[in-house]
Each structure stands twice: as structure tokens, then as C-alpha cells.
Design a protein around this motif. Structure first.
Motif, PDB file in Angstrom:
ATOM      1  N   PHE A   1       6.256  -6.353  10.935  1.00 10.85           N
ATOM      2  CA  PHE A   1       5.476  -5.660   9.913  1.00 10.85           C
ATOM      3  C   PHE A   1       5.994  -5.957   8.505  1.00 10.85           C
ATOM      4  N   SER A   2       7.052  -6.737   8.395  1.00 13.11           N
ATOM      5  CA  SER A   2       7.683  -6.954   7.090  1.00 13.11           C
ATOM      6  C   SER A   2       6.765  -7.666   6.111  1.00 13.11           C
ATOM      7  N   LYS A   3       6.000  -8.650   6.580  1.00  4.62           N
ATOM      8  CA  LYS A   3       5.157  -9.425   5.682  1.00  4.62           C
ATOM      9  C   LYS A   3       3.752  -8.853   5.548  1.00  4.62           C
ATOM     10  N   ILE A   4       3.370  -7.913   6.422  1.00  5.59           N
ATOM     11  CA  ILE A   4       1.999  -7.398   6.385  1.00  5.59           C
ATOM     12  C   ILE A   4       1.927  -5.920   6.022  1.00  5.59           C
ATOM     13  N   MET A   5       3.062  -5.211   6.059  1.00  4.25           N
ATOM     14  CA  MET A   5       3.064  -3.797   5.677  1.00  4.25           C
ATOM     15  C   MET A   5       4.144  -3.557   4.633  1.00  4.25           C
TER      16      MET A   5
ATOM     17  N   ASP B   1       0.856  -1.183   0.000  1.00  5.78           N
ATOM     18  CA  ASP B   1       0.000   0.000   0.000  1.00  5.78           C
ATOM     19  C   ASP B   1       0.896   1.239   0.000  1.00  5.78           C
ATOM     20  N   ALA B   2       1.566   1.449  -1.130  1.00  5.72           N
ATOM     21  CA  ALA B   2       2.544   2.539  -1.204  1.00  5.72           C
ATOM     22  C   ALA B   2       1.888   3.898  -0.991  1.00  5.72           C
ATOM     23  N   GLU B   3       0.694   4.069  -1.519  1.00  5.59           N
ATOM     24  CA  GLU B   3       0.006   5.353  -1.355  1.00  5.59           C
ATOM     25  C   GLU B   3      -0.281   5.623   0.122  1.00  5.59           C
ATOM     26  N   GLY B   4      -0.812   4.632   0.820  1.00  2.00           N
ATOM     27  CA  GLY B   4      -1.120   4.830   2.230  1.00  2.00           C
ATOM     28  C   GLY B   4       0.122   5.041   3.066  1.00  2.00           C
ATOM     29  N   ILE B   5       1.185   4.308   2.779  1.00  2.00           N
ATOM     30  CA  ILE B   5       2.425   4.461   3.542  1.00  2.00           C
ATOM     31  C   ILE B   5       3.041   5.831   3.266  1.00  2.00           C
ATOM     32  N   ARG B   6       3.031   6.257   2.007  1.00  3.09           N
ATOM     33  CA  ARG B   6       3.560   7.584   1.678  1.00  3.09           C
ATOM     34  C   ARG B   6       2.784   8.679   2.415  1.00  3.09           C
ATOM     35  N   ALA B   7       1.465   8.545   2.450  1.00  4.32           N
ATOM     36  CA  ALA B   7       0.647   9.537   3.151  1.00  4.32           C
ATOM     37  C   ALA B   7       0.989   9.581   4.632  1.00  4.32           C
TER      38      ALA B   7
ATOM     39  N   ARG C   1      -5.397   4.038   8.385  1.00  3.24           N
ATOM     40  CA  ARG C   1      -5.725   3.092   7.317  1.00  3.24           C
ATOM     41  C   ARG C   1      -6.271   1.796   7.895  1.00  3.24           C
ATOM     42  N   ASP C   2      -6.893   1.013   7.056  1.00  2.00           N
ATOM     43  CA  ASP C   2      -7.464  -0.267   7.475  1.00  2.00           C
ATOM     44  C   ASP C   2      -6.494  -1.387   7.087  1.00  2.00           C
TER      45      ASP C   2
END
Length: 409
Positions: A244-248, A53-59, A293-294
Motif C-alpha cells: 500500500f506504500s505507493k498507492i495509499m 488522500d490525507a482527509e480520507g485516511i484521517r477519517a 473510499r474509492d
């Protein structure tokens, strides 16, 4: 430098014995060999990058840098960002393991958590028990401490509790290391009855349990199995590692350690000596992401994609592997485990596979004791079903053309 000056220079001191005795990870070396884009690799245990989720992480990064740049770019506490620890504690509690933020230490992935535990618990010569086979980097980590690592006899459901008790009585180990959910490298899951038996053995005989769970939220089928840490018999002697490596995103290098207070405090001190604290800005961004985020909705998408990829790999294996091969069907995670017929050597066959632009990881290095040369690990997460089908076609060709290999059906 003149010849005289060279002659007068003493040799530098040798490396520590542990540095010379612990080898590089075969998986990391295989990944380097298969970095060519044309290679379809079943080798790496990597999340699918197109699903980040690059957009959510960037935000999340944008927000924390805009709102509190002086805080998130500064040094911070060793224990970790309170908001991030609180979010992790809430997720654990929602999954059946009541946890306070102060029960947790933020680490640089669960790998660092394992290294901190080894530092805090193990002396040279101490005995560590592991599944057979087990995670390669755990073997490296324990090797650096000078510990004696012994495998516990294991089957398709994981370690055998009766064999575990026999080893515990005979060898007096300090800790048992397990990956109960979708284990690396085999993909198998330890059933609840065996988890309870493991907890009972630890309670009767006195040893630590290190429960490593980087894959537990990647379940496709069936119902979640309670953590060993949630079982009463082992609650005071189980360390739970998460990531968080495998889920984020693995590039954030964030994980956590949940442990009883005295051991957690020892790990905090070990972390202070190692790196002071994990990245302040990365922790803040992760906490903001979890707040805004969800993550569960994101994981639903990831699990759906991985289920299709697992099924594509399973569907293609019968035509790709030699007659007499066997493999399992994991209920989640990132890997499945293959055993070729007797007489096959997966390590010797790997260069043949790579020459056909396909790769896997030989299974032998994952064993603490004598390795099984006919085994191999295959990851299904980083390629689409179409790419998986093509990779299996290449693997079938490679195995059928390998010198002295039995015919592929």
C-alpha cells in the motif's frame, strides 16, 4: 572508570559476519545528503506527498478508533486483519488473480514480505537469481542470509529467458527475484511472452519465483500484463508481494504476501518471531478506507499527475544530458533509467550535482555483478513539471561544469 578497571574489561563479542558484510543502502544515504529543501531530487522513490488522500485516511482512523477502540488498539493475529485481507483478495480477483483472504499474509510493506521469504527459504550459500540491475534493498536482504546472488543477463525488456535457463541449469538456484512491472531501478516491464517463459523455466527445473509488485497499479500507458502468479505453469511456485506504500501511504507500512500454503505458513512463523503482527490500528484503518473510499478514483488522480511528471522529465532530458546519452520511456511506475556516454561516472559526478542543488541515484550499486558506472536512476514522482524543468536545468549546468566531462549539448 579507572585505568585499572578499563584494563580488566574484555572486548564485547564482534558483530555477526552478515552485519559486517552488508553495507548501508546508497539510496538512503543520498536521501540524507539531499534533505535540504532547496535540492530538487530525482533520487528517492517516494510517492508525491501532496497527492496523499490525507482527509480520507484521517477519517478512516477516526472511525475505527471511535467504533472499536478496544479491538484496534489491542494485539491481533499474525496473519492480519480479516477485513483487510478480504479487501486485498477482492482487488486481486478483480485484476485476474482469484484469491481468498486466507491466501494472504499482511506485512510491514512488501519489504518485510521479502525479508520473511528470505528467512523461510534461504540457507547460507543458497543461490538467488536477480535481474541486472535490481532493487537495492533486495540485494541487502539476500546478503543478510548469506546467499550467493547472481545476476541474470537483462535487456530493455527485462531478463533474457534463455540466459535464465542456462543459469538455472548450471547454478541450481533456490529462487528468482523479479519486479516485472515498472521495475526498480529501470522502470521497464517484462512482456507477457517472457513471463510465460520464466514460468516454464521454473516449472521444468524447480525453483521459487518471488514476484514483487509495488508499482503495478501505477500504469499510465498500455494494457496491464498478467502476473506470473496467474500463469498455470508457475501458480504453485510463485510468491506475489504487494504494498500500500505507493498507492495509499508509505507511512502506514502495510503490504501483503500471497503464497502457496506451506510457504505462507513458514512466513507466518517467521513474522511471529520478527514482530508478532503488523499494526492493528493501521490495518483496521486501511480496511475501512478501502470499504468507504474509492481507491481506484484516487489512483486515477495519482496516475494522471505522475504521467505529466514523467513526460516533463522525458521532454527535458535531451537538453540536460550529454550528447550520446540514452534513456527509456516507462509505461508507469516511478523511475526511468539513464545511461551517460562511455567515460562518464555517475557516482563521481553526484557531488557536483548536489553542489548545484540537484540529485539523482547512481546506477552502479543496483547491479549484483559489476556495475555500470555510466548509469543512473531518476524518479519523476515528487516534483511538479515546473520543478522538474528547473532540476534538469541545474543538472545540465552541473554536468557541463564537471571536471573533465565532455561538453553538454
Amino acid at each position: 572508570m579507572t585505568r585499572m578497571h578499563r584494563a580488566n574489561r574484555a572486548d564485547v563479542p564482534a558483530l555477526a559476519a552478515r552485519a559486517a558484510s552488508v553495507g548501508a543502502s546508497p539510496v538512503r544515504e543520498i536521501l540524507a545528503l539531499t534533505a535540504r529543501p532547496e535540492v530538487i531530487s530525482f533520487a528517492g522513490g517516494l510517492p508525491a506527498p501532496e497527492l496523499f488522500d490525507a482527509e480520507g485516511i484521517r477519517a478512516a482512523y477516526d472511525q475505527v478508533l471511535a467504533e472499536a477502540p478496544q479491538r484496534v488498539l489491542q494485539y491481533s493475529t499474525t496473519e492480519g486483519d480479516p477485513a483487510l485481507r478480504g479487501a486485498v483478495a477482492a482487488r486481486l480477483g478483480a485484476r485476474g488473480l482469484p484469491t481468498d483472504a486466507d491466501d494472504l499474509l499482511v506485512t510491514a510493506g512488501s519489504q518485510q514480505g521479502l525479508a520473511l521469504l528470505a528467512t523461510a527459504l534461504l540457507e547460507p550459500g543458497d543461490t538467488v537469481l536477480v535481474e541486472d540491475p535490481t532493487y537495492l534493498a533486495a540485494l541487502q536482504c539476500f546478503g543478510f542470509t548469506g546467499a550467493r546472488v547472481l545476476p541474470v543477463p537483462s535487456d530493455e525488456d527485462g531478463i533474457d529467458p534463455a540466459a535464465l535457463e542456462e543459469l538455472v541449469v548450471r547454478e541450481r538456484p533456490k529462487l528468482l527475484y523479479l519486479i516485472p512491472n515498472f521495475q526498480n531501478p529501470t522502470g521497464r516491464t517484462l512482456p507477457l511472452a517472457r513471463r510465460q517463459a520464466v514460468a516454464d523455466v521454473a516449472a521444468r527445473h524447480g525453483l521459487w519465483i518471488v514476484e514483487d509488485d509495488p508499482y503495478g497499479e501505477l500504469r499510465f500507458d498500455g494494457e496491464p500484463v498478467p502476473w506470473i502468479a496467474s500463469l498455470e505453469a508457475a501458480a504453485d511456485r510463485t510468491v506475489l508481494l504487494g504494498s500500500f506504500s505507493k498507492i495509499m501511504a508509505p507511512g502506514m507500512r502495510l503490504g501483503w504476501l500471497r503464497a502457496p500454503e506451506a510457504l505462507r505458513r513458514a512466513c507466518v512463523i517467521a513474522k511471529q518471531a520478527a514482530d508478532l503482527h503488523s499494526s492493528t490500528v493501521d490495518q483496521a484503518a486501511a480496511a475501512r478506507y478501502l470499504a468507504d473510499r474509492d481507491l481506484d478514483a484516487h489512483l486515477h488522480r495519482v496516475r494522471d499527475a505522475y504521467r505529466l511528471r514523467r513526460d516533463a522529465l522525458l521532454a527535458g532530458l535531451p537538453a540536460a544530458l550529454p550528447a550520446g546519452s540514452a534513456w527509456n520511456r516507462p509505461d508507469g511506475g516511478m523511475f526511468l533509467w539513464v545511461r551517460l556516454p562511455d567515460g562518464f561516472d555517475a557516482t563521481a559526478l553526484l557531488p557536483v550535482a548536489v553542489a548545484h542543488d540537484v540529485a539523482y541515484v547512481p546506477g552502479a550499486p543496483f547491479f549484483a555483478g559489476p556495475g555500470d558506472p555510466a548509469t543512473l536512476r531518476m524518479s519523476f514522482t515528487t516534483h511538479t513539471p515546473t520543478e522538474i524543468a528547473e532540476g534538469l536545468r541545474r543538472l545540465a549546468t552541473a554536468l557541463s561544469t564537471a571536471p573533465a566531462a565532455p561538453a553538454v549539448r
